[in-house]
Design a protein around this motif. Sequence first.
Motif, PDB file in Angstrom:
ATOM      1  N   PHE A 171     -40.703 -62.796  54.748  1.00 15.08           N
ATOM      2  CA  PHE A 171     -39.966 -62.032  53.744  1.00 15.08           C
ATOM      3  C   PHE A 171     -40.661 -62.098  52.385  1.00 15.08           C
ATOM      4  N   GLU A 172     -41.148 -63.267  52.017  1.00 13.58           N
ATOM      5  CA  GLU A 172     -41.886 -63.411  50.750  1.00 13.58           C
ATOM      6  C   GLU A 172     -43.111 -62.503  50.731  1.00 13.58           C
ATOM      7  N   ASN A 173     -43.839 -62.457  51.850  1.00 11.27           N
ATOM      8  CA  ASN A 173     -45.028 -61.608  51.930  1.00 11.27           C
ATOM      9  C   ASN A 173     -44.660 -60.129  51.821  1.00 11.27           C
ATOM     10  N   LEU A 174     -43.548 -59.740  52.455  1.00  9.39           N
ATOM     11  CA  LEU A 174     -43.098 -58.350  52.373  1.00  9.39           C
ATOM     12  C   LEU A 174     -42.747 -57.959  50.943  1.00  9.39           C
ATOM     13  N   ILE A 175     -42.069 -58.849  50.237  1.00  8.79           N
ATOM     14  CA  ILE A 175     -41.707 -58.576  48.850  1.00  8.79           C
ATOM     15  C   ILE A 175     -42.962 -58.353  48.007  1.00  8.79           C
ATOM     16  N   GLU A 176     -43.973 -59.179  48.225  1.00 14.35           N
ATOM     17  CA  GLU A 176     -45.232 -59.019  47.478  1.00 14.35           C
ATOM     18  C   GLU A 176     -45.910 -57.691  47.823  1.00 14.35           C
ATOM     19  N   GLN A 177     -45.885 -57.329  49.104  1.00 12.26           N
ATOM     20  CA  GLN A 177     -46.457 -56.051  49.521  1.00 12.26           C
ATOM     21  C   GLN A 177     -45.732 -54.877  48.879  1.00 12.26           C
ATOM     22  N   LEU A 209     -43.195 -38.603  55.746  1.00  9.92           N
ATOM     23  CA  LEU A 209     -41.997 -39.266  56.247  1.00  9.92           C
ATOM     24  C   LEU A 209     -41.120 -39.607  55.052  1.00  9.92           C
ATOM     25  N   ASP A 210     -39.909 -39.084  55.045  1.00 11.45           N
ATOM     26  CA  ASP A 210     -39.023 -39.278  53.901  1.00 11.45           C
ATOM     27  C   ASP A 210     -38.180 -40.538  54.002  1.00 11.45           C
ATOM     28  N   LEU A 211     -37.795 -40.927  55.236  1.00 13.22           N
ATOM     29  CA  LEU A 211     -36.954 -42.113  55.404  1.00 13.22           C
ATOM     30  C   LEU A 211     -37.339 -42.865  56.675  1.00 13.22           C
ATOM     31  N   LEU A 212     -37.588 -44.150  56.522  1.00  9.62           N
ATOM     32  CA  LEU A 212     -37.828 -45.053  57.650  1.00  9.62           C
ATOM     33  C   LEU A 212     -36.681 -46.061  57.665  1.00  9.62           C
ATOM     34  N   PHE A 213     -35.898 -46.049  58.751  1.00 10.11           N
ATOM     35  CA  PHE A 213     -34.689 -46.874  58.870  1.00 10.11           C
ATOM     36  C   PHE A 213     -34.890 -47.824  60.051  1.00 10.11           C
ATOM     37  N   ILE A 214     -34.849 -49.134  59.794  1.00 10.15           N
ATOM     38  CA  ILE A 214     -35.227 -50.111  60.827  1.00 10.15           C
ATOM     39  C   ILE A 214     -34.153 -51.179  61.013  1.00 10.15           C
ATOM     40  N   ASP A 215     -33.762 -51.387  62.278  1.00  6.39           N
ATOM     41  CA  ASP A 215     -32.863 -52.482  62.649  1.00  6.39           C
ATOM     42  C   ASP A 215     -33.322 -52.998  64.002  1.00  6.39           C
ATOM     43  N   THR A 216     -34.151 -54.042  63.979  1.00  9.15           N
ATOM     44  CA  THR A 216     -34.756 -54.545  65.214  1.00  9.15           C
ATOM     45  C   THR A 216     -34.529 -56.045  65.418  1.00  9.15           C
ATOM     46  N   GLU A 217     -33.475 -56.558  64.824  1.00 10.23           N
ATOM     47  CA  GLU A 217     -33.031 -57.928  65.083  1.00 10.23           C
ATOM     48  C   GLU A 217     -34.129 -58.976  64.913  1.00 10.23           C
ATOM     49  N   GLY A 218     -34.765 -58.954  63.729  1.00  2.00           N
ATOM     50  CA  GLY A 218     -35.747 -59.976  63.399  1.00  2.00           C
ATOM     51  C   GLY A 218     -37.183 -59.518  63.427  1.00  2.00           C
ATOM     52  N   TYR A 219     -37.454 -58.322  63.978  1.00  2.00           N
ATOM     53  CA  TYR A 219     -38.834 -57.831  64.061  1.00  2.00           C
ATOM     54  C   TYR A 219     -39.144 -56.829  62.950  1.00  2.00           C
ATOM     55  N   GLU A 220     -38.190 -56.597  62.066  1.00  2.00           N
ATOM     56  CA  GLU A 220     -38.362 -55.617  60.986  1.00  2.00           C
ATOM     57  C   GLU A 220     -39.590 -55.921  60.130  1.00  2.00           C
ATOM     58  N   GLY A 221     -39.832 -57.214  59.891  1.00  2.00           N
ATOM     59  CA  GLY A 221     -40.936 -57.606  59.027  1.00  2.00           C
ATOM     60  C   GLY A 221     -42.277 -57.110  59.515  1.00  2.00           C
ATOM     61  N   VAL A 222     -42.511 -57.212  60.814  1.00  2.00           N
ATOM     62  CA  VAL A 222     -43.778 -56.767  61.395  1.00  2.00           C
ATOM     63  C   VAL A 222     -43.940 -55.255  61.232  1.00  2.00           C
ATOM     64  N   ILE A 246     -31.927 -59.921  56.965  1.00  2.00           N
ATOM     65  CA  ILE A 246     -31.288 -61.242  57.030  1.00  2.00           C
ATOM     66  C   ILE A 246     -31.848 -62.154  58.111  1.00  2.00           C
ATOM     67  N   HIS A 247     -32.533 -61.591  59.117  1.00  2.00           N
ATOM     68  CA  HIS A 247     -33.054 -62.423  60.204  1.00  2.00           C
ATOM     69  C   HIS A 247     -34.538 -62.778  60.020  1.00  2.00           C
ATOM     70  N   LEU A 248     -35.136 -62.369  58.912  1.00  2.00           N
ATOM     71  CA  LEU A 248     -36.560 -62.604  58.719  1.00  2.00           C
ATOM     72  C   LEU A 248     -36.834 -64.030  58.253  1.00  2.00           C
ATOM     73  N   GLU A 249     -37.938 -64.581  58.726  1.00  2.00           N
ATOM     74  CA  GLU A 249     -38.372 -65.896  58.271  1.00  2.00           C
ATOM     75  C   GLU A 249     -38.754 -65.826  56.796  1.00  2.00           C
ATOM     76  N   ASP A 250     -38.569 -66.949  56.092  1.00  2.00           N
ATOM     77  CA  ASP A 250     -38.800 -66.970  54.646  1.00  2.00           C
ATOM     78  C   ASP A 250     -40.203 -66.496  54.265  1.00  2.00           C
ATOM     79  N   LYS A 251     -41.216 -67.009  54.960  1.00  2.00           N
ATOM     80  CA  LYS A 251     -42.606 -66.682  54.605  1.00  2.00           C
ATOM     81  C   LYS A 251     -42.871 -65.200  54.825  1.00  2.00           C
TER      82      LYS A 251
END
Length: 246
Positions: A214-220, A174-187, A207-212
């Motif tokens: 988003f922090e976990n995603l950045i670490e991942q 998979l070359d590109l994964l493009f996601i816009d799910t109004e707050g569910y992107e993190g999952v 922009i709609h992700l909860e802080d925690k």
Amino acid sequence: MKKILIKIIGWFGYKLVEKKLIKNNRIISRNSYLNIFNILKFIFSSKNIQTVVQVGSNDGKRFDQLNLFLKKHKTRAILVEPVKEYFNKLKLNYDNQKNIIFENIAISSDSKRMFLFTVDQNYLDKYDEHIAGVTSFNKNHLLKHGVKNQHIIKLEVNCSTIKQLLKKYHFDNLDLLFIDTEGYEGVIVDNFLNDCDLNTIIIFEYIHLEDKMFENLIEQLKNKKYNFFPVEENLVCFPKNHKIFL
């Protein structure tokens, strides 16, 4: 009084965001050369984008910047849209495109049926064009965008994990994964990083992700050796060894 109010809000763990900052950032995003359209133009022109999955395709036209590139480059793509009305329009907007696969489902952490909240089609004309794209698993997301409670309907939808979707259509790469799910992107990004060992560029609205979350995603992303940078309201993430961005 303003200083006292800010202190009181701070005691409860909240912080007021300067409105001028938000407005100025939006002006920059609208006028910057570094925007999603030019990012997509760059990566598609590299000729290395052969497979794409777009989660939250809506009607394939409204605020959709992938449409042009998928049609021009005849890229093999899976477009995912759970709301039937938008899904039908999506297929019409990609009419006769044999490179496109359509899935009328939602992407989730498992394959159970779930409930989505969206605006009743009978009331869409009462809102601006943006509101047609705020379908979410979280009803409060619509309320925060100014949608009246009586104009919101609840839909039960079939779900699939991102891994199951890729397996179904034999997307071994998979070359590109493009996601816009109004707050569910993190999952979805979290599941993809944990379940799919692929060298994939990921672009998702953050922009709609909860802080925690988003922090976990950045670490991942850091642990998975990704580089990333914000563009408009999205985070563009690419593997450090990816030749396109080198």
